[in-house]
Structures are given as C-alpha cells and as structure tokens.
Design a protein around this motif. Structure first.
Motif, PDB file in Angstrom:
ATOM      1  N   SER A 249       0.828  -1.215   0.000  1.00  0.00           N
ATOM      2  CA  SER A 249       0.000   0.000   0.000  1.00  0.00           C
ATOM      3  C   SER A 249       0.859   1.260   0.000  1.00  0.00           C
ATOM      4  O   SER A 249       0.433   2.308  -0.495  1.00  0.00           O
ATOM      5  CB  SER A 249      -0.938  -0.001   1.210  1.00  0.00           C
ATOM      6  OG  SER A 249      -0.221   0.212   2.419  1.00  0.00           O
ATOM      7  N   TRP A 250       2.069   1.157   0.532  1.00  0.00           N
ATOM      8  CA  TRP A 250       2.950   2.324   0.548  1.00  0.00           C
ATOM      9  C   TRP A 250       3.486   2.667  -0.836  1.00  0.00           C
ATOM     10  O   TRP A 250       3.978   3.779  -1.056  1.00  0.00           O
ATOM     11  CB  TRP A 250       4.137   2.077   1.485  1.00  0.00           C
ATOM     12  CG  TRP A 250       3.756   1.920   2.917  1.00  0.00           C
ATOM     13  CD1 TRP A 250       2.542   2.167   3.481  1.00  0.00           C
ATOM     14  CD2 TRP A 250       4.599   1.485   3.983  1.00  0.00           C
ATOM     15  NE1 TRP A 250       2.570   1.909   4.827  1.00  0.00           N
ATOM     16  CE2 TRP A 250       3.823   1.476   5.173  1.00  0.00           C
ATOM     17  CE3 TRP A 250       5.925   1.085   4.071  1.00  0.00           C
ATOM     18  CZ2 TRP A 250       4.348   1.104   6.409  1.00  0.00           C
ATOM     19  CZ3 TRP A 250       6.438   0.706   5.308  1.00  0.00           C
ATOM     20  CH2 TRP A 250       5.665   0.718   6.455  1.00  0.00           C
ATOM     21  N   GLU A 251       3.411   1.705  -1.757  1.00  0.00           N
ATOM     22  CA  GLU A 251       3.977   1.920  -3.083  1.00  0.00           C
ATOM     23  C   GLU A 251       2.956   2.476  -4.074  1.00  0.00           C
ATOM     24  O   GLU A 251       3.308   2.818  -5.202  1.00  0.00           O
ATOM     25  CB  GLU A 251       4.521   0.598  -3.651  1.00  0.00           C
ATOM     26  CG  GLU A 251       5.365  -0.202  -2.673  1.00  0.00           C
ATOM     27  CD  GLU A 251       6.522   0.599  -2.117  1.00  0.00           C
ATOM     28  OE1 GLU A 251       7.136   1.359  -2.882  1.00  0.00           O
ATOM     29  OE2 GLU A 251       6.811   0.471  -0.910  1.00  0.00           O
ATOM     30  N   LYS A 252       1.683   2.548  -3.685  1.00  0.00           N
ATOM     31  CA  LYS A 252       0.644   2.998  -4.612  1.00  0.00           C
ATOM     32  C   LYS A 252       0.780   4.483  -4.898  1.00  0.00           C
ATOM     33  O   LYS A 252       1.134   5.272  -4.024  1.00  0.00           O
ATOM     34  CB  LYS A 252      -0.743   2.703  -4.036  1.00  0.00           C
ATOM     35  CG  LYS A 252      -1.065   1.223  -3.927  1.00  0.00           C
ATOM     36  CD  LYS A 252      -2.454   1.010  -3.351  1.00  0.00           C
ATOM     37  CE  LYS A 252      -2.774  -0.480  -3.248  1.00  0.00           C
ATOM     38  NZ  LYS A 252      -4.116  -0.699  -2.630  1.00  0.00           N
ATOM     39  N   GLU A 253       0.476   4.841  -6.140  1.00  0.00           N
ATOM     40  CA  GLU A 253       0.547   6.239  -6.538  1.00  0.00           C
ATOM     41  C   GLU A 253      -0.455   7.057  -5.723  1.00  0.00           C
ATOM     42  O   GLU A 253      -1.611   6.667  -5.550  1.00  0.00           O
ATOM     43  CB  GLU A 253       0.242   6.364  -8.031  1.00  0.00           C
ATOM     44  CG  GLU A 253       0.453   7.758  -8.583  1.00  0.00           C
ATOM     45  CD  GLU A 253       0.259   7.821 -10.080  1.00  0.00           C
ATOM     46  OE1 GLU A 253       0.256   8.934 -10.627  1.00  0.00           O
ATOM     47  OE2 GLU A 253       0.096   6.745 -10.703  1.00  0.00           O
ATOM     48  N   GLY A 254      -0.005   8.160  -5.228  1.00  0.00           N
ATOM     49  CA  GLY A 254      -0.856   9.010  -4.418  1.00  0.00           C
ATOM     50  C   GLY A 254      -0.848   8.675  -2.943  1.00  0.00           C
ATOM     51  O   GLY A 254      -1.500   9.351  -2.141  1.00  0.00           O
ATOM     52  N   LYS A 255      -0.122   7.606  -2.547  1.00  0.00           N
ATOM     53  CA  LYS A 255      -0.069   7.184  -1.152  1.00  0.00           C
ATOM     54  C   LYS A 255       1.305   7.429  -0.534  1.00  0.00           C
ATOM     55  O   LYS A 255       1.663   6.809   0.449  1.00  0.00           O
ATOM     56  CB  LYS A 255      -0.417   5.691  -1.041  1.00  0.00           C
ATOM     57  CG  LYS A 255      -1.850   5.361  -1.411  1.00  0.00           C
ATOM     58  CD  LYS A 255      -2.830   5.948  -0.402  1.00  0.00           C
ATOM     59  CE  LYS A 255      -4.255   5.549  -0.696  1.00  0.00           C
ATOM     60  NZ  LYS A 255      -5.206   6.094   0.295  1.00  0.00           N
ATOM     61  N   GLU A 256       2.054   8.342  -1.147  1.00  0.00           N
ATOM     62  CA  GLU A 256       3.398   8.612  -0.632  1.00  0.00           C
ATOM     63  C   GLU A 256       3.350   9.116   0.815  1.00  0.00           C
ATOM     64  O   GLU A 256       4.248   8.842   1.608  1.00  0.00           O
ATOM     65  CB  GLU A 256       4.101   9.653  -1.511  1.00  0.00           C
ATOM     66  CG  GLU A 256       4.390   9.187  -2.935  1.00  0.00           C
ATOM     67  CD  GLU A 256       3.189   9.298  -3.865  1.00  0.00           C
ATOM     68  OE1 GLU A 256       3.289   8.868  -5.023  1.00  0.00           O
ATOM     69  OE2 GLU A 256       2.139   9.815  -3.416  1.00  0.00           O
ATOM     70  N   GLY A 257       2.283   9.841   1.157  1.00  0.00           N
ATOM     71  CA  GLY A 257       2.157  10.353   2.515  1.00  0.00           C
ATOM     72  C   GLY A 257       1.964   9.257   3.549  1.00  0.00           C
ATOM     73  O   GLY A 257       2.343   9.423   4.714  1.00  0.00           O
TER      74      GLY A 257
END
Length: 542
Positions: A249-257
């Motif tokens: 889930s940390w690698e998904k686009e838009g989930k950098e935060g």
C-alpha cells in the motif's frame, strides 16, 4: 593483404555505394568466420549444466534462556512446543507487542548528558510458508491485546453513561444561567446580576466525551489511524496478518504520505499533522506506531528485489528489525495442557504495563527538553552500551559489504535501547535499566543480525529465481542461438525488463553452464556479446 589492396583500389576508382558494399561484405565474412570458429572451436563440447540454486544463511538458534527473562521464556517455549511452531515466531511477536503497550508512555535516555530519547515501539514480522503456523503463533500473543481492548470497551460503556448524565447537568446549568442573563438584560441598570451570570457561564465546564483506549488496529487508512492516535498518544500496534498488504500500500501512486506517516511513527517521539479538505485537520501530539505481521518468503523476495532493482531504498524495510525467518519445525501431533502459570503470568504482565506509572517505577519525569518520562542505564549497563555502540560503528557498519545490511545496522541503536527497556519493565524492575537487561539486548541484536542476513539473502535468491525462469524459456526455444541482451529485454519477461537485470540473469546462467557468451561484431562495427544455449538444457525440457 590482397583484400586490403582490393579495397584501396576500389576506394580510388569507385563511388560511395561500391565502397559500402565492400565494407558490408568484409564484416559478413568476419562474422561468418567467428561463427565457424564457434561451431568448430570452443563450443564443440558443452559441460553438463549445473542446477541453479542458492543457499540462504542458516537461521540462528533461538536461545530462550539467554534472550528472555524466565517468565517470558517459559511462555514462549510452552506455546511453541504445543503448537508446534518455531519459538522465534512467538518471541518476536511478544517483544513487539510488549513494546507497543508501553509505547510512548516512557522512553529510555541512552546518554547521560544528551537529550536523545528512545521509545520502545518496534517494527517486526515473521517470515514463513503458509503451513508454518504464522497466524496461530501470532494469535497466542495478540490475544492479550484483544483482552485489553475488551476491558477498555467495558470501561467505555460505563464512561458513556456518566458522560450522558454530566452532559444533562451541564445543559441544565447552562440553561439556568442563560435565563438569569435574559432577566438581567430586561431590567434597568442590573449590571451586577449580568456580570455574575457571565462569570457563572464562563465557569461552566462541558464534560469531555470519553474515548476508547485502543491497543491495536488491523486494517485502517492513515486518516483513521491518525484519528485514533489523537486520542491514544501512548501509541498503538498496527497488526497485519499479511504484512505484504501494508508494504504494497505504501507503493501505490498518491499514497506517498502514508509511507512518511509510518516512518515518522517508528521514531515514536514526534508530532504529526494530517490536513485533508474533506476531513479537516488532525494534530497528533505524539505519533508512536508499532508494526507486526506475517509474510511469505516468496512475497518478501519479490518485494526486496523490487527495492534493489528500482533503487527505491529509503530505509523502510530496515526499520523492520524484529523480523525473523527461522527454519521450519517438523509437524508432530501434540495435545497436552499448558504449563501451569505460564500464560497467566504473561497476561498479568500485559495488564500491568497497560496502566503502570513510569515515574512511580523510577523514571525521571519529563521536562521542557525531554518530552517523556524516561529511564537511564545504570553504570554497568552504560558501559556495556558504550562498548557495544563502539563495536557497532567501528566494526560492523564500517566493514559491512552488503548495503542493505549496513543500513540495517544503522538503526540498531534504537533496537538495543528498546529491547533493554522492554525487558527491564517486563521483569518488574524499578529504577535504572540494569546490566542484565543490557546484556540480553546485545544478545537480541546478535540473534536478529543472523535473521537479517538470511532475509536480505532473499535478494540474491530473487536473482536465482529469475535465472531459472530464463533457463526454462531458453529451453523452450523462446530465443535463438546467438541472442543478445537486447533481444532478451525485448521479451519483457518478469524480472528481466532492463539490460542490467538481463545481464545479471545471464551471468548466473553462464556460471552454471546453461549458456556461453562470445564477443562479436554487429553490422555497425561495434562489439556485441552474443549468447549461445547449451543444447543439453533443451533436451531436459523435452
């Protein structure tokens, strides 16, 4: 010499087209000569291709008596034996869960004069095949957190009843004061009554709505987790039965935060603000997160390969320092009663740590510069820690060749301090952390180093897995003899989508006799490495 003479004569007497035709003819003659050399020379005989394999480092043995106090050791060995499963699983989960219950209620100040403080929250996990009883092992420990949450839910129900009564009383008082204000406002010159009513209204305190204390969360968004942590500044555990889901889930686009949120939570002492248009703003006074879960070796292998291949290494995997990958335990039928008192002692320990007052147990109160109550090492433990730190930096980090392992060592100081504090409090000790806990922490670091080397060995295992796949494709005739790295990359096979990945796989194949390379010349006159397939692997495929 004659060919050169002919070329010179042609160059003097003919046009550019004739010159180009002569050059192409010469290159083709050279390539044909090289091909003839390969057919009749060094590739006449092929050695038998070797099996492509890699041997992971062996997992270090778990020595419960050295690593744990007697109460915890008895529990770990009993639960693991009755299951049966690796005791490493239960011990790793126990350490992280105990650290999560303590959380940011206190820390340890490893230096005497510096303000550096470490909280005992940790990231970890257990690596094993689906049949290795990862989930049952985790359940033997997380049930204590479930029990704490059930008790807190009961408290919340009673607190809500009290809150409802206090709210009714507050509203009644508020209405009465407002009524007196209206009456005072209707009279002439009744300023004294109005001022008294204003003072009464200001003195009224609305009751605070009770919030449930949480000890763990299984699956929540960062926004929801942040909302929980606003009311749980001591921190909580994020528990995932399948840890790969959280990592992915940390690698998904838009989930950098999300990743930044967890990495900050690992530190355990910082504040954090979450601002969303739809949800407004959240201010977390103290962000403290523990993480634990299970993961399968092949999934971890792919994840580590993705980090190294993409150069996306920001230290997130190195934070999972209490991660163990033990050897499988042979299955046996076991059906016996638990050791009397072992489970009960650990249950009581969780209950005690959930409510203990660190200052009463000898911690120094917090101040303007150290935000949490904190313990220190006693003189003997301080000497052990200084000596251990010196060896860590001057020997282990300085001489480590594996970049992942070197970065892993870089976070060992928190690991040492966290485990020392957890074990100190688990034994019910009062005052400074003793040499006994410090020696156990050093033993844990040595033990977890062996597991880290085994886990990071999966990076090389991933390359071997890719090489095996390429060998199968070659045996199936997916590429012709004399193929190039570029030819392989064009296929876009999994794990060999770049030239660097293809060259790595081919180096393994050549080292095991599956292919042989030969320098050649392409039509532009540049050197090209071509690869030829051992005919024996094609026979195996048939």
């Amino acid at each position: 010499m004659n060919n050169m003479t002919d070329f010179n004569d042609l160059h003097l007497s003919a046009g550019p087209d004739a010159v180009k035709e002569c050059i192409d003819s010469a290159i083709n003659s050279i390539a044909a000569c090289a091909s003839d050399t390969r057919a009749t020379g060094q590739f006449d005989t092929w050695s038998t291709p070797q099996e492509i394999k890699t041997d992971l480092p062996l997992a270090p043995a778990f020595d419960a008596k050295t690593l744990l106090p007697a109460t915890l050791a008895d529990f770990v060995l009993d639960e693991a034996d009755r299951m049966p499963c690796s005791p490493d699983y239960i011990a790793a989960a126990l350490i992280v869960c105990l650290g999560s219950v303590i959380g940011a209620r206190c820390g340890i100040k490893p230096k005497r004069r510096d303000d550096w403080i470490v909280t005992p929250n940790l990231f970890g996990g257990i690596v094993g095949d689906p049949s290795s009883k990862k989930s049952p092992a985790l359940g033997t420990v997380t049930r204590f957190l479930d029990r704490l949450e059930a008790k807190e839910a009961e408290k919340l129900e009673n607190a809500k009843k009290i809150f409802a009564a206090e709210t009714a009383a507050f509203e009644a008082h508020q209405s009465a004061v407002k009524a007196s204000m209206k009456k005072a406002a209707g009279g002439k010159g009744d300023h004294l009554k109005m001022n008294a009513a204003i003072a009464d209204l200001q003195d009224l305190q609305a009751p605070e709505e009770p919030k449930e204390r949480r000890f763990k969360s299984n699956d929540s968004t960062v926004e929801k987790l942040g909302d929980l942590l606003v009311h749980n500044p001591q921190g909580m555990l994020v528990y995932r039965d399948e840890l790969i889901g959280l990592l992915a889930s940390w690698e998904k686009e838009g989930k950098e935060g999300d990743k930044a949120f967890y990495l900050e939570g690992w530190n355990g002492t910082g504040s954090f603000n979450i601002d969303r248009i739809g949800r407004g703003s959240l201010h977390i006074k103290n962000l403290c997160i523990s993480v634990f879960g299970g993961i399968q070796p092949e999934l971890l292998e792919r994840y580590l390969a993705g980090i190294t291949n993409s150069l996306d290494n920001d230290g997130r995997i190195q934070r999972f320092q209490v991660m163990v990958y033990p050897n499988a335990v042979p299955w046996e039928w076991r059906d016996r009663y638990p050791v009397k008192g072992a489970r009960e002692a650990v249950r009581d320990l969780f209950d005690r740590l959930a409510v203990f007052d660190p200052v009463q147990d000898g911690a120094t109160p917090n101040d303007d510069f150290v935000k949490l109550p904190h313990f220190c090492f006693d003189d003997a433990a301080q000497d052990i820690f200084v000596e251990w730190c010196t060896e860590l930096h001057t020997v282990h980090i300085a001489h480590e060749q594996n970049p992942l392992m070197q970065q892993h060592f870089g976070k060992f100081e928190k690991l040492f301090c966290s485990i020392a504090l957890i074990l100190h409090l688990a034994e019910g000790s009062i005052g400074p952390v003793t040499a006994n806990s410090a020696l156990r922490a050093a033993a844990w670091c040595e033990y977890l180093t062996g597991h880290a080397r085994r886990i990071y060995g999966l990076v090389e295992a991933a390359k071997v897995t890719t090489a095996r796949m390429v060998s199968r494709r070659l045996a199936e005739g997916k590429l012709e003899d004399g193929f190039t790295v570029r030819d392989m990359v064009r296929k876009q096979w999994s794990g060999v989508t770049t030239a660097l990945q293809a060259e790595s796989a081919l180096a393994i194949l050549e080292g095991n006799g599956h292919v042989q390379s030969q320098d050649g010349i392409n039509t532009l006159g540049r050197p090209t490495v071509r690869y030829y397939i051992n005919p024996q692997i094609k026979k195996v495929a048939k």
